[in-house]
Design an enzyme around this catalytic site. Structure first.
Site, PDB file in Angstrom:
ATOM      1  N   ASP A  77       0.877  -1.166   0.000  1.00  0.00           N
ATOM      2  CA  ASP A  77       0.000   0.000   0.000  1.00  0.00           C
ATOM      3  C   ASP A  77       0.908   1.207   0.000  1.00  0.00           C
ATOM      4  O   ASP A  77       1.938   1.225   0.682  1.00  0.00           O
ATOM      5  CB  ASP A  77      -0.930   0.012   1.211  1.00  0.00           C
ATOM      6  CG  ASP A  77      -2.070   0.995   1.000  1.00  0.00           C
ATOM      7  OD1 ASP A  77      -2.753   0.887  -0.036  1.00  0.00           O
ATOM      8  OD2 ASP A  77      -2.274   1.886   1.844  1.00  0.00           O
ATOM      9  N   ASP A 165       3.860  10.626 -10.579  1.00  0.00           N
ATOM     10  CA  ASP A 165       5.302  10.682 -10.876  1.00  0.00           C
ATOM     11  C   ASP A 165       5.778  11.902 -11.672  1.00  0.00           C
ATOM     12  O   ASP A 165       6.847  12.449 -11.359  1.00  0.00           O
ATOM     13  CB  ASP A 165       5.768   9.397 -11.567  1.00  0.00           C
ATOM     14  CG  ASP A 165       5.939   8.257 -10.580  1.00  0.00           C
ATOM     15  OD1 ASP A 165       5.913   8.528  -9.355  1.00  0.00           O
ATOM     16  OD2 ASP A 165       6.095   7.108 -11.016  1.00  0.00           O
TER      17      ASP A 165
HETATM   18  P1  IMP Z   1      -2.721   1.766  -3.632  1.00  0.00           P
HETATM   19  O1  IMP Z   1      -2.867   0.953  -4.899  1.00  0.00           O
HETATM   20  O2  IMP Z   1      -3.917   1.758  -2.764  1.00  0.00           O
HETATM   21  O3  IMP Z   1      -1.451   1.441  -2.916  1.00  0.00           O
HETATM   22  O4  IMP Z   1      -2.648   3.285  -4.107  1.00  0.00           O
HETATM   23  C1  IMP Z   1      -1.481   3.789  -4.595  1.00  0.00           C
HETATM   24  C2  IMP Z   1      -1.753   5.174  -5.164  1.00  0.00           C
HETATM   25  O5  IMP Z   1      -0.773   6.060  -4.629  1.00  0.00           O
HETATM   26  C3  IMP Z   1      -1.544   5.174  -6.670  1.00  0.00           C
HETATM   27  O6  IMP Z   1      -2.748   4.977  -7.364  1.00  0.00           O
HETATM   28  C4  IMP Z   1      -0.969   6.552  -6.914  1.00  0.00           C
HETATM   29  O7  IMP Z   1      -2.001   7.498  -6.952  1.00  0.00           O
HETATM   30  C5  IMP Z   1      -0.135   6.782  -5.657  1.00  0.00           C
HETATM   31  N1  IMP Z   1       1.214   6.220  -5.796  1.00  0.00           N
HETATM   32  C6  IMP Z   1       1.773   5.258  -5.020  1.00  0.00           C
HETATM   33  N2  IMP Z   1       3.013   4.966  -5.445  1.00  0.00           N
HETATM   34  C7  IMP Z   1       3.225   5.722  -6.521  1.00  0.00           C
HETATM   35  C8  IMP Z   1       4.330   5.847  -7.394  1.00  0.00           C
HETATM   36  O8  IMP Z   1       5.362   5.155  -7.293  1.00  0.00           O
HETATM   37  N3  IMP Z   1       4.180   6.727  -8.381  1.00  0.00           N
HETATM   38  C9  IMP Z   1       3.065   7.481  -8.532  1.00  0.00           C
HETATM   39  N4  IMP Z   1       1.995   7.405  -7.763  1.00  0.00           N
HETATM   40  C10 IMP Z   1       2.074   6.520  -6.736  1.00  0.00           C
END
Ligand code: IMP
Length: 205
Positions: A77, A165
């Protein structure tokens, strides 16, 4: 916590898969995706990450898919914490724009537009990405956190990576994650750091 020859990599994000599959290949760990296992996205999945910390959400995802597949499962996450926004969007990064009708690139663009709107006129642009990597096996769970510091630009640069990014200028790289190669991003990124630490811990490091 090693010994298994096959692990599940439990994410629906193509951006995360593009970053993590080579990382596991380099570590010689065989991972299978949810798609390859034929596990279709369900409505229940949207409710898994309902917690207020990255740790709880990462563990919830890893244990949910371990229980479905019966295999040791990696999940993460992650999100962006902007200092001037009191740490927002944080665990709500993926759905911050409120656009539940969008996915993929269109959702990323809506989130980026919302971030620029929220920071309009704000001069303090400090931010960090946070990732908690989790592994759930039949004998227990393990998590590790990774972070990377940077600043939010007022216009995107580069088309690499995903999500926020192009707007995230990584202090250690001197460029945005949109401009960085996959390898450059892995070396300093929150996700690279969290998963390298998790793999080290699995090996008893
Ligand atoms: P998760 O899938 O619930 O962990 O949500 C992650 C969200 O955080 C992504 O959809 C992006 O909006 C943001 N995010 C997390 N890691 C990255 C990254 O490495 N690059 C760009 N956005 C990120």
């Amino acid at each position: 916590m090693t010994g298994s020859s096959r692990y599940v990599l439990a994410t629906r994000s193509s951006g995360k898969l593009r970053e993590l599959e080579p990382l596991f290949a380099n570590a010689r760990i065989e991972v299978v995706t949810l798609d390859r296992l034929g596990i279709r996205e369900s409505e229940r999945e949207a409710e898994i990450e309902a917690f207020s910390t990255f740790e709880e959400n990462a563990l919830a995802k890893a244990t949910y898919f371990r229980d479905i597949t019966g295999l040791p499962t990696f999940a993460d996450d992650s999100g962006l914490e902007v200092v001037a926004l009191g740490g927002e969007p944080g665990v709500r990064s993926k759905r911050w724009s409120g656009r539940t009708d969008l996915i993929g690139l269109a959702l990323d663009e809506a989130n980026n537009a919302e971030l620029l709107r929220a920071l309009a006129g704000v001069t303090s642009r400090g931010a960090r990405y946070v990732c908690v990597a989790a592994l759930a096996t039949s004998t227990g769970v393990l998590t590790r956190r990774g972070e990377v510091e940077g600043e939010i630009l007022d216009a995107g640069r580069g088309s690499g990576g995903f999500g926020y990014d192009p707007l995230f200028f990584a202090t250690e790289l001197g460029m945005t994650f949109g401009e960085a190669s996959r390898r450059e991003k892995e070396c300093v990124s929150h996700r690279g750091r969290a998963f390298h630490a998790l793999l080290g811990a699995m090996r008893g490091g």
